[in-house]
Write an enzyme that holds these catalytic residues in place. Structure first.
Site, PDB file in Angstrom:
ATOM      1  CG  HIS A  24      -1.717  -1.027   1.604  1.00 41.12           C
ATOM      2  ND1 HIS A  24      -1.271  -2.196   2.152  1.00 41.12           N
ATOM      3  CD2 HIS A  24      -3.065  -1.155   1.493  1.00 41.12           C
ATOM      4  CE1 HIS A  24      -2.293  -3.008   2.350  1.00 41.12           C
ATOM      5  NE2 HIS A  24      -3.392  -2.407   1.950  1.00 41.12           N
ATOM      6  CG  ASP A  49       1.927  -0.978   3.319  1.00 36.14           C
ATOM      7  OD1 ASP A  49       1.192  -0.646   4.259  1.00 36.14           O
ATOM      8  OD2 ASP A  49       1.619  -1.836   2.467  1.00 36.14           O
ATOM      9  CD  GLU A 108      -7.051 -11.808   2.719  1.00 38.22           C
ATOM     10  OE1 GLU A 108      -6.673 -10.808   2.081  1.00 38.22           O
ATOM     11  OE2 GLU A 108      -7.168 -11.816   3.952  1.00 38.22           O
ATOM     12  CG  HIS A 130     -10.849 -11.417   2.621  1.00 40.87           C
ATOM     13  ND1 HIS A 130     -10.520 -10.345   1.835  1.00 40.87           N
ATOM     14  CD2 HIS A 130     -10.160 -11.251   3.778  1.00 40.87           C
ATOM     15  CE1 HIS A 130      -9.683  -9.560   2.496  1.00 40.87           C
ATOM     16  NE2 HIS A 130      -9.436 -10.094   3.673  1.00 40.87           N
ATOM     17  CG  ASP A 156      -4.300 -11.014  -0.816  1.00 48.11           C
ATOM     18  OD1 ASP A 156      -3.488 -10.889  -1.759  1.00 48.11           O
ATOM     19  OD2 ASP A 156      -4.782 -10.040  -0.215  1.00 48.11           O
ATOM     20  CG  ASP A 169      -8.941 -10.872   7.312  1.00 45.35           C
ATOM     21  OD1 ASP A 169      -8.705 -12.031   6.970  1.00 45.35           O
ATOM     22  OD2 ASP A 169      -8.711  -9.872   6.594  1.00 45.35           O
ATOM     23  CG  ASP A 202      -5.065 -11.108   7.399  1.00 50.68           C
ATOM     24  OD1 ASP A 202      -5.796 -11.671   6.565  1.00 50.68           O
ATOM     25  OD2 ASP A 202      -5.128  -9.886   7.627  1.00 50.68           O
ATOM     26  CG  ASP A 233      -3.333  -9.838   3.070  1.00 51.75           C
ATOM     27  OD1 ASP A 233      -2.791  -9.360   4.080  1.00 51.75           O
ATOM     28  OD2 ASP A 233      -4.361  -9.364   2.556  1.00 51.75           O
TER      29      ASP A 233
HETATM   30  C1  XLS Z   1      -7.664  -6.726   4.401  1.00 55.20           C
HETATM   31  C2  XLS Z   1      -7.136  -6.969   3.080  1.00 55.20           C
HETATM   32  C3  XLS Z   1      -5.944  -6.117   2.713  1.00 55.20           C
HETATM   33  C4  XLS Z   1      -5.758  -6.129   1.228  1.00 55.20           C
HETATM   34  C5  XLS Z   1      -4.944  -5.020   0.715  1.00 55.20           C
HETATM   35  O1  XLS Z   1      -8.422  -7.485   4.941  1.00 55.20           O
HETATM   36  O2  XLS Z   1      -6.851  -8.318   2.952  1.00 55.20           O
HETATM   37  O3  XLS Z   1      -4.813  -6.572   3.386  1.00 55.20           O
HETATM   38  O4  XLS Z   1      -5.227  -7.335   0.790  1.00 55.20           O
HETATM   39  O5  XLS Z   1      -5.482  -3.782   0.992  1.00 55.20           O
HETATM   40 NI    NI Z   2      -5.874  -9.206   1.315  1.00 54.01          NI
HETATM   41 NI    NI Z   3      -7.581  -9.837   4.747  1.00 54.57          NI
END
Ligand code: XLS
Ligand code: NI
Ligand code: NI
Length: 436
Positions: free
Chosen positions: A99, A102, A266, A269, A294, A305, A307, A337
């Site tokens: 991003h 970042d 993702e 998600h 992702d 989430d 991650d 991600d």
């Molecule tokens: C958040 C998203 C984010 C995207 C990029 O839940 O996964 O990390 O991948 O903005």
């Molecule tokens: Ni993501």
């Molecule tokens: Ni995410």
């Protein structure tokens, strides 16, 4: 300067290795299904989770022990970049995703933010040249700053819409400058909490307008990367507009944007949307919309989430079946991600995490390839739909018959015979490949 002094380039040592700093399955140049593993997997480091995430949660501040902890401003951003590129080089990761926020500090104004970005882009370009590492995708962060409290392109405040547009414009320009192969739109705070204060119709129309502007600007500057939308059903808002693959595809078609976007799926998600990861990949693939991944993992006992780095080989195999059937994922890739757990605060934990994730998908790729080569599942599915290859089924598929012809046909049927779906037999067979 070297930051991971005790760690040299991670090598492939094979599945029996007990060295935690070696790959057990990921052998970058090994050819699987006609091309090297690295070309199938196109692994990418997530800049945010790896370099800017501090390990904070709603109950406590950051825990991560990082060499930039005492630094601020541009100095901090530069050190993060150095460490990130050393990490990627030592892991043999060919791409990164980022991003805007970042890579450079926000500054005190939009102008200052843009200047900071330009300085950091030049800095990162040098590191890319030195290491040969490339940019898989860029995106903007239009959700952290409090100005985005009600969303960005779906904010009720037109000034926020304009500010978000300025951000995406710049983020797209720097992604292009860095040779990014894709540009991602993740919904951020594009969604709502209650209908009592929300005009969903205007918000969705505005989202459509915003994405059309992105398409127009992309053409104007000659950016050739793929635009991607990343679905997510909830968090941070209760109702995220980009709920899942099917919702996003319907949205794109309504606003006539379907030819300009693909999906970035993702894993976590997908499960938050009560789908499996492979379901979301499959829906995207059969619609010609599978763009990138992702690659992370959620905790099915938790409703948010998490991650996590992916370690589940079953899921990775199911995902790689979709990727192989898609004919590959390029120009997308597998972006982790994923973030190390709060308690995994030491620098070297980043290595263990990425090795685990890369090995999981490498193994998944190998198993999926074997499954496709052997053709057992494909043959089973083909056989299951054989009734559409001849007789009345063939006429249905070719559009030769309607309700009247079908009624006439049905009246001639004495008995309808079904065959078993054999789910348990198939699941056992799937396991057999994993145990090999
Ligand atoms: C958040 C998203 C984010 C995207 C990029 O839940 O996964 O990390 O991948 O903005
Ligand atoms: Ni993501
Ligand atoms: Ni995410």
């Amino acid at each position: 300067m070297e930051f991971f002094k005790n760690i040299s380039k991670i090598k492939y040592e094979g599945k029996d290795s007990t060295n935690p700093l070696a790959f057990k399955f990921y052998d970058a140049d090994k050819v699987v299904a006609g091309k090297p593993m690295r070309e199938h997997l196109r692994f990418a480091m997530s800049y945010w989770h790896t370099l800017t995430g501090e390990g904070s949660d709603p109950f406590g501040t950051g825990t991560m022990d990082r060499p930039w902890n005492e630094l601020t401003g541009m100095e901090k951003s530069k050190l993060r970049a150095e460490v990130g590129f050393e990490l990627m080089s030592k892991l043999g990761i060919d791409y990164f995703c980022f991003h805007d926020l970042d890579i450079a500090p926000e500054g005190n104004s939009l102008k200052e933010k843009q200047e900071n970005l330009d300085e950091m882009v030049a800095y990162i370009e040098e590191l890319m040249k030195k290491t040969g590492i490339k940019c898989l995708w860029g995106t903007t962060n239009a959700f952290t700053n409090s100005r985005f409290m009600h969303g960005a392109s779906t904010s009720p405040n037109a000034d926020v819409f304009a500010y978000a547009a300025a951000q995406v414009k710049k983020a797209m320009e720097i992604t292009m400058k860095l040779g990014g192969e894709n540009y991602v739109f993740w919904g951020g705070r594009e969604g709502y909490e209650t209908l009592l204060n929300t005009n969903t119709e205007l918000e969705l129309d505005n989202l459509g307008r915003f994405l059309q502007m992105a398409v127009d600007y992309k053409a104007k500057i000659g950016f050739t990367g793929q635009l991607l939308i990343e679905p997510k059903p909830k968090e941070p808002t209760k109702h995220q507009y980009d709920f899942d693959a099917a919702t996003v595809m319907g949205f794109l078609r309504k606003y006539n944007l379907q030819d300009h976007f693909k999906l970035n799926i993702e894993a976590n998600h997908a499960t938050l949307a009560m789908h499996t990861f492979e379901h979301e990949l499959n829906m995207s693939r059969i619609n010609g919309m599978l763009g990138s991944i992702d690659a992370n993992q959620g905790d099915l006992l938790l409703g948010w989430d998490t991650d996590q780095f992916p370690t589940n080989i079953y899921d990775a195999t199911a995902a790689m079946l979709e990727v192989l059937r898609n004919g590959g994922i390029a120009p997308g890739g597998l972006n982790f991600d994923s973030k190390v757990r709060r308690g995994s605060f030491e620098l070297e934990d980043l290595f263990y995490a990425y090795i685990a994730g890369m090995d999981t998908f490498a193994r998944g790729l190998m198993i999926a390839d074997e499954m496709i080569q052997e053709g057992f599942f494909d043959n089973f599915v083909k056989e299951r739909y054989a009734s559409y290859e001849a007789g009345i089924g063939k006429k249905i598929v070719s559009g030769e018959v309607g309700f009247e012809e079908l009624e006439a046909y049905a009246l001639t049927l004495e008995e309808i015979k079904n065959t078993s779906g054999r789910q348990e037999m198939l699941e056992a067979r799937f396991n057999q490949y994993l145990y090999k």
